[in-house]
Design a protein around this motif. Structure first.
Motif, PDB file in Angstrom:
ATOM      1  N   LEU A 138     -11.180   3.492   3.676  1.00 30.33           N
ATOM      2  CA  LEU A 138      -9.877   3.245   4.301  1.00 30.33           C
ATOM      3  C   LEU A 138      -8.709   3.643   3.412  1.00 30.33           C
ATOM      4  CD1 LEU A 138     -10.454  -0.281   5.930  1.00 30.33           C
ATOM      5  CD2 LEU A 138     -10.503   1.951   7.051  1.00 30.33           C
ATOM      6  N   PHE A 139      -8.946   3.688   2.093  1.00 26.59           N
ATOM      7  CA  PHE A 139      -7.833   3.907   1.164  1.00 26.59           C
ATOM      8  C   PHE A 139      -7.971   5.273   0.498  1.00 26.59           C
ATOM      9  CE2 PHE A 139      -8.157  -0.572   1.921  1.00 26.59           C
ATOM     10  CZ  PHE A 139      -6.826  -0.958   2.066  1.00 26.59           C
ATOM     11  N   HIS A 140      -7.764   6.299   1.303  1.00 25.62           N
ATOM     12  CA  HIS A 140      -8.035   7.671   0.892  1.00 25.62           C
ATOM     13  C   HIS A 140      -6.958   8.256  -0.008  1.00 25.62           C
ATOM     14  CE1 HIS A 140      -5.131   8.888   4.068  1.00 25.62           C
ATOM     15  NE2 HIS A 140      -5.641   7.838   4.688  1.00 25.62           N
ATOM     16  N   LYS A 141      -5.821   7.570  -0.161  1.00 26.04           N
ATOM     17  CA  LYS A 141      -4.766   8.045  -1.052  1.00 26.04           C
ATOM     18  C   LYS A 141      -4.712   7.231  -2.344  1.00 26.04           C
ATOM     19  CE  LYS A 141      -1.768   9.913   2.556  1.00 26.04           C
ATOM     20  NZ  LYS A 141      -0.413   9.872   3.175  1.00 26.04           N
ATOM     21  N   LYS A 160       4.173   1.289  -4.233  1.00 33.51           N
ATOM     22  CA  LYS A 160       4.700   2.378  -5.045  1.00 33.51           C
ATOM     23  C   LYS A 160       3.572   3.260  -5.585  1.00 33.51           C
ATOM     24  CE  LYS A 160       8.757  -0.206  -6.679  1.00 33.51           C
ATOM     25  NZ  LYS A 160       9.465  -0.740  -7.877  1.00 33.51           N
ATOM     26  N   ILE A 161       3.897   4.488  -5.914  1.00 33.93           N
ATOM     27  CA  ILE A 161       2.937   5.348  -6.603  1.00 33.93           C
ATOM     28  C   ILE A 161       2.616   4.702  -7.948  1.00 33.93           C
ATOM     29  CG2 ILE A 161       2.586   7.597  -7.690  1.00 33.93           C
ATOM     30  CD1 ILE A 161       4.183   8.843  -5.460  1.00 33.93           C
ATOM     31  N   ASN A 162       1.332   4.610  -8.261  1.00 32.69           N
ATOM     32  CA  ASN A 162       0.788   3.901  -9.428  1.00 32.69           C
ATOM     33  C   ASN A 162       0.817   2.384  -9.244  1.00 32.69           C
ATOM     34  OD1 ASN A 162       0.267   6.320 -10.878  1.00 32.69           O
ATOM     35  ND2 ASN A 162       2.407   6.383 -11.543  1.00 32.69           N
ATOM     36  N   GLY A 163       1.236   1.927  -8.060  1.00 31.90           N
ATOM     37  CA  GLY A 163       1.165   0.509  -7.751  1.00 31.90           C
ATOM     38  C   GLY A 163      -0.244   0.100  -7.358  1.00 31.90           C
ATOM     39  N   PHE A 164      -0.490  -1.195  -7.319  1.00 30.20           N
ATOM     40  CA  PHE A 164      -1.828  -1.727  -7.060  1.00 30.20           C
ATOM     41  C   PHE A 164      -1.916  -2.376  -5.678  1.00 30.20           C
ATOM     42  CE2 PHE A 164      -4.035  -2.486 -11.412  1.00 30.20           C
ATOM     43  CZ  PHE A 164      -3.686  -1.205 -11.816  1.00 30.20           C
ATOM     44  N   LEU A 165      -3.115  -2.258  -5.109  1.00 34.54           N
ATOM     45  CA  LEU A 165      -3.472  -2.971  -3.882  1.00 34.54           C
ATOM     46  C   LEU A 165      -4.702  -3.815  -4.174  1.00 34.54           C
ATOM     47  CD1 LEU A 165      -3.291   0.018  -1.351  1.00 34.54           C
ATOM     48  CD2 LEU A 165      -1.639  -1.842  -1.502  1.00 34.54           C
ATOM     49  N   LEU A 166      -4.587  -5.133  -3.997  1.00 36.02           N
ATOM     50  CA  LEU A 166      -5.755  -6.011  -4.112  1.00 36.02           C
ATOM     51  C   LEU A 166      -6.191  -6.383  -2.700  1.00 36.02           C
ATOM     52  CD1 LEU A 166      -7.818  -7.913  -5.411  1.00 36.02           C
ATOM     53  CD2 LEU A 166      -6.006  -9.635  -5.595  1.00 36.02           C
ATOM     54  N   VAL A 167      -7.397  -5.974  -2.329  1.00 38.39           N
ATOM     55  CA  VAL A 167      -7.916  -6.219  -0.989  1.00 38.39           C
ATOM     56  C   VAL A 167      -9.197  -7.027  -1.108  1.00 38.39           C
ATOM     57  CG1 VAL A 167      -8.654  -5.185   1.190  1.00 38.39           C
ATOM     58  CG2 VAL A 167      -6.932  -4.025  -0.222  1.00 38.39           C
ATOM     59  N   VAL A 219      -3.684  -0.456   9.255  1.00 40.88           N
ATOM     60  CA  VAL A 219      -3.162  -1.394   8.250  1.00 40.88           C
ATOM     61  C   VAL A 219      -3.298  -0.787   6.848  1.00 40.88           C
ATOM     62  CG1 VAL A 219      -3.432  -3.672   7.204  1.00 40.88           C
ATOM     63  CG2 VAL A 219      -3.663  -3.403   9.680  1.00 40.88           C
ATOM     64  N   ALA A 220      -4.441  -0.165   6.571  1.00 45.89           N
ATOM     65  CA  ALA A 220      -4.654   0.455   5.258  1.00 45.89           C
ATOM     66  C   ALA A 220      -3.622   1.546   4.994  1.00 45.89           C
ATOM     67  CB  ALA A 220      -6.071   1.025   5.176  1.00 45.89           C
ATOM     68  N   ASN A 221      -3.312   2.348   6.012  1.00 45.70           N
ATOM     69  CA  ASN A 221      -2.286   3.387   5.850  1.00 45.70           C
ATOM     70  C   ASN A 221      -0.917   2.778   5.575  1.00 45.70           C
ATOM     71  OD1 ASN A 221      -4.053   5.537   6.193  1.00 45.70           O
ATOM     72  ND2 ASN A 221      -3.701   5.680   8.399  1.00 45.70           N
ATOM     73  N   GLU A 222      -0.624   1.674   6.228  1.00 48.06           N
ATOM     74  CA  GLU A 222       0.647   0.995   5.999  1.00 48.06           C
ATOM     75  C   GLU A 222       0.723   0.435   4.577  1.00 48.06           C
ATOM     76  OE1 GLU A 222       3.664  -0.004   8.519  1.00 48.06           O
ATOM     77  OE2 GLU A 222       2.958   2.011   8.073  1.00 48.06           O
TER      78      GLU A 222
END
Length: 314
Positions: free
Chosen positions: A217-220, A184-191, A175-178
């Motif tokens: 989990l969020f290596h990128k 987007k690049i420079n986009g945000f993920l709120l987990v 799921v994290a890879n997805e």
């Protein structure tokens, strides 16, 4: 751009990666010839070869990770939610989402596992294009899919929100890879995840996360921000209450004990206001915490991911 136009332009078949050819009243047809059901304008895109969810169950509105019966406006739920004191509280919730709403005006936002907060997300992000999703139709999201196979093209969203979702996923690393693929690049993920919280939504409850566990989990992505949104006092109150309730099997006795335990322990959560939510000690035993990641496509080593721990403010 309307939501339907956005879906037509950006949806893909998760098993083939092919785009949407047509969006009909009863089905989505993909360029590969594959089809997915549409019910009341809600596409249901599930690759059953790898998902634990089945389209048939979703179409029949079978409860999975949530059951709308527990959210109905009846005396029991109203009394429990509006009158009895809560055992926990995310004191930074409103501020966190208000700041994101300002930052992502006129942007594209995907909410994973929106649940019964669909109206909240649409209202708080009213100046953005918001796609709400879930693995069921209980609360009528814009789209139904399994987060292990997000049916959108690469880099489709500026912000993705996954609140109290990863613990309900069978393989959260997938799921994290997805999530990293679709933002987007420079986009945000709120987990947002629980750390100390009882087993819930059985059998769809699989994991709990530490600071380093979630970070790994969020290596990128770079770690933009973090905080213990519900602290250890909330965790103590919740487990004390659950301990007392579970001493009894009778439904009515459990309800009585729930009432008593809320009165006994509901005040404890306010102790969390006395502590910082952003340091080493706050992450030892919180009830739950959140991280905000920024996708930068830099591939991090395990050592680099672990070193994030040593950057915690003491």
């Amino acid at each position: 751009m309307t939501k339907i136009e956005f879906l037509k332009e950006n949806l893909i078949n998760p098993s083939t990666g092919k785009g949407c050819k047509s969006f009909e009243e009863n089905e989505v047809i993909f360029e590969c010839g594959g089809k997915s059901d549409v019910l009341n304008n809600i596409p249901i895109i599930i690759d059953e070869s790898t998902s634990i969810f089945k389209s048939k169950d979703i179409l029949e509105k079978a409860p999975t990770t949530q059951n709308s019966n527990y959210r109905k406006d009846n005396f029991k739920n109203t009394f429990r939610k509006k009158i009895l004191p809560s055992l926990s509280k995310d004191f930074s919730f409103k501020k966190r989402y208000t700041e994101l709403a300002k930052q992502f005006e006129n942007k594209r936002i995907l909410v994973i596992g929106a649940g019964d907060k669909i109206d909240f997300y649409n209202e708080i992000f009213k100046n953005a294009l918001v796609i709400t999703s879930d693995v069921h139709l209980q609360f009528s999201p814009d789209l139904v899919f399994d987060a292990h196979q997000i049916p959108f093209q690469n880099a489709s969203f500026d912000l993705i929100i996954a609140s109290q979702v990863l613990e309900h996923t069978f393989k959260p690393w997938i799921v994290a890879n997805e999530l990293q693929r679709v933002v987007k690049i420079n986009g945000f993920l709120l987990v947002e995840v629980p750390f100390n919280f009882p087993y819930h939504s059985p059998p769809y409850d699989f994991f709990r996360f530490t600071f380093t566990g979630l970070r790994s989990l969020f290596h990128k992505c770079s770690l933009h921000n973090y905080e213990a949104s519900e602290g250890s006092a909330s965790a103590v109150a919740t487990f004390n209450s659950q301990f007392l309730i579970d001493l009894f099997k009778n439904r009515y006795l459990r309800m009585i004990v729930l009432f008593i335990s809320r009165l006994l322990f509901g005040w404890l959560k306010y102790i969390d206001l006395l502590k910082s939510r952003k340091n080493y000690f706050s992450m030892i035993s919180p009830m739950g915490f959140n991280m905000v990641f920024t996708r930068d496509e830099k591939e991090r080593t395990n050592e680099e991911l672990l070193n994030e721990f040593y950057k915690l403010k003491v």
